[in-house]
Write a protein that holds these residues in place. Sequence first.
Motif, PDB file in Angstrom:
ATOM      1  N   LEU A 163       0.824  -1.205   0.000  1.00 23.56           N
ATOM      2  CA  LEU A 163       0.000   0.000   0.000  1.00 23.56           C
ATOM      3  C   LEU A 163       0.863   1.262   0.000  1.00 23.56           C
ATOM      4  CD1 LEU A 163      -2.908   1.024   0.109  1.00 23.56           C
ATOM      5  CD2 LEU A 163      -2.740   1.010   2.598  1.00 23.56           C
ATOM      6  N   PHE A 164       1.958   1.225   0.749  1.00 20.71           N
ATOM      7  CA  PHE A 164       2.888   2.359   0.769  1.00 20.71           C
ATOM      8  C   PHE A 164       3.494   2.587  -0.615  1.00 20.71           C
ATOM      9  CE2 PHE A 164       7.263   3.874   1.037  1.00 20.71           C
ATOM     10  CZ  PHE A 164       7.069   5.102   1.647  1.00 20.71           C
ATOM     11  N   ILE A 165       3.892   1.507  -1.278  1.00 21.70           N
ATOM     12  CA  ILE A 165       4.487   1.620  -2.617  1.00 21.70           C
ATOM     13  C   ILE A 165       3.481   2.198  -3.606  1.00 21.70           C
ATOM     14  CG2 ILE A 165       5.389   0.293  -4.572  1.00 21.70           C
ATOM     15  CD1 ILE A 165       6.652  -1.608  -2.478  1.00 21.70           C
ATOM     16  N   VAL A 166       2.222   1.747  -3.517  1.00 21.52           N
ATOM     17  CA  VAL A 166       1.183   2.271  -4.415  1.00 21.52           C
ATOM     18  C   VAL A 166       0.961   3.758  -4.159  1.00 21.52           C
ATOM     19  CG1 VAL A 166      -1.279   2.173  -4.957  1.00 21.52           C
ATOM     20  CG2 VAL A 166       0.032   0.063  -4.764  1.00 21.52           C
ATOM     21  N   GLY A 167       0.902   4.151  -2.884  1.00 16.54           N
ATOM     22  CA  GLY A 167       0.717   5.562  -2.550  1.00 16.54           C
ATOM     23  C   GLY A 167       1.880   6.421  -3.016  1.00 16.54           C
ATOM     24  N   PHE A 168       3.096   5.915  -2.790  1.00 12.52           N
ATOM     25  CA  PHE A 168       4.278   6.665  -3.222  1.00 12.52           C
ATOM     26  C   PHE A 168       4.307   6.814  -4.741  1.00 12.52           C
ATOM     27  CE2 PHE A 168       8.692   6.873  -4.638  1.00 12.52           C
ATOM     28  CZ  PHE A 168       9.133   7.983  -3.929  1.00 12.52           C
ATOM     29  N   ALA A 169       3.967   5.725  -5.451  1.00  6.93           N
ATOM     30  CA  ALA A 169       3.957   5.765  -6.917  1.00  6.93           C
ATOM     31  C   ALA A 169       2.923   6.761  -7.430  1.00  6.93           C
ATOM     32  CB  ALA A 169       3.683   4.371  -7.478  1.00  6.93           C
ATOM     33  N   ALA A 170       1.753   6.814  -6.764  1.00  6.77           N
ATOM     34  CA  ALA A 170       0.708   7.761  -7.184  1.00  6.77           C
ATOM     35  C   ALA A 170       1.161   9.196  -6.971  1.00  6.77           C
ATOM     36  CB  ALA A 170      -0.579   7.489  -6.414  1.00  6.77           C
ATOM     37  N   LEU A 171       1.765   9.471  -5.814  1.00  7.29           N
ATOM     38  CA  LEU A 171       2.264  10.816  -5.536  1.00  7.29           C
ATOM     39  C   LEU A 171       3.374  11.200  -6.510  1.00  7.29           C
ATOM     40  CD1 LEU A 171       2.353  13.342  -3.721  1.00  7.29           C
ATOM     41  CD2 LEU A 171       4.023  12.140  -2.290  1.00  7.29           C
ATOM     42  N   PHE A 172       4.290  10.282  -6.769  1.00 10.15           N
ATOM     43  CA  PHE A 172       5.402  10.533  -7.683  1.00 10.15           C
ATOM     44  C   PHE A 172       4.884  10.816  -9.096  1.00 10.15           C
ATOM     45  CE2 PHE A 172       8.837   9.196 -10.519  1.00 10.15           C
ATOM     46  CZ  PHE A 172       9.899   9.928 -10.004  1.00 10.15           C
ATOM     47  N   THR A 173       3.897  10.022  -9.525  1.00 13.71           N
ATOM     48  CA  THR A 173       3.321  10.217 -10.863  1.00 13.71           C
ATOM     49  C   THR A 173       2.644  11.570 -10.972  1.00 13.71           C
ATOM     50  OG1 THR A 173       2.993   7.838 -11.108  1.00 13.71           O
ATOM     51  CG2 THR A 173       1.699   9.271 -12.553  1.00 13.71           C
ATOM     52  N   TRP A 174       1.930  11.966  -9.919  1.00 15.20           N
ATOM     53  CA  TRP A 174       1.252  13.264  -9.921  1.00 15.20           C
ATOM     54  C   TRP A 174       2.264  14.410  -9.985  1.00 15.20           C
ATOM     55  CZ3 TRP A 174       0.761  16.925  -5.692  1.00 15.20           C
ATOM     56  CH2 TRP A 174      -0.113  17.975  -5.981  1.00 15.20           C
ATOM     57  N   GLN A 175       3.341  14.299  -9.205  1.00 11.44           N
ATOM     58  CA  GLN A 175       4.355  15.361  -9.172  1.00 11.44           C
ATOM     59  C   GLN A 175       5.162  15.421 -10.468  1.00 11.44           C
ATOM     60  OE1 GLN A 175       5.387  17.659  -6.819  1.00 11.44           O
ATOM     61  NE2 GLN A 175       3.731  17.208  -5.411  1.00 11.44           N
ATOM     62  N   ILE A 176       5.686  14.295 -10.897  1.00 11.79           N
ATOM     63  CA  ILE A 176       6.591  14.261 -12.057  1.00 11.79           C
ATOM     64  C   ILE A 176       5.827  14.257 -13.374  1.00 11.79           C
ATOM     65  CG2 ILE A 176       8.442  12.931 -13.170  1.00 11.79           C
ATOM     66  CD1 ILE A 176       9.216  14.319 -10.554  1.00 11.79           C
TER      67      ILE A 176
END
Length: 199
Positions: A163-176
């Motif tokens: 769940l942490f990896i999915v959340g981090f990936a979503a945040l990273f995708t939104w930012q980058i």
Amino acid sequence: MSEVQEAAQVTSEQGTSYAYKASLIGSAHRFGLTDEGLSWQIAGRAGLWRYSEISAIRLSYRPVSMQQHRFRADLRHADGGRIAILSTTWQTAALMAAQDHGFRDFIVALHARMAKAGSRAKLTAGLGRAAYSAALALLAMLAVAMAGLLIRAVATGEFIGALFIVGFAALFTWQIGGFIRRNQPRSYSFDRLPEALLP
């Protein structure tokens, strides 16, 4: 209103002017559009570039940690000189303020004056093709690594880690994702400036 904010406003008969502070120390970088050309004052130096002598403009989106909404225009002179114009200004040690309207008005007016002068400048938007390709390659490697970690977390029953990896990936995708989308390399014309690269 500070002196930088005052200089960023559109003046009446003298043309359009813009200023920003690139750092806390030193004077503001000042630019003006005159009938003769682009006048500039940077770090104790001053000059005038005729509109026909500006050989290239590159517009890009350049967020930084203290200001996510930051745009940049890089101008190149026929003799090799370069000038950068940013949409933000330093106000205090903890505050970098956006000057969206002043920056946009100035960049639009600069293009209009160059077009009127019959400029043949090369107009490009986004990152250089090599830098953009390198950024895409890095993102692809990160995506593969994140997918591998996610698969391993699910396979070993570490659902909180997954769940942490999915959340981090979503945040990273939104930012980058916004940075990559806005900075896609392309050319533009004087009458169609890239809206994604203007505040």
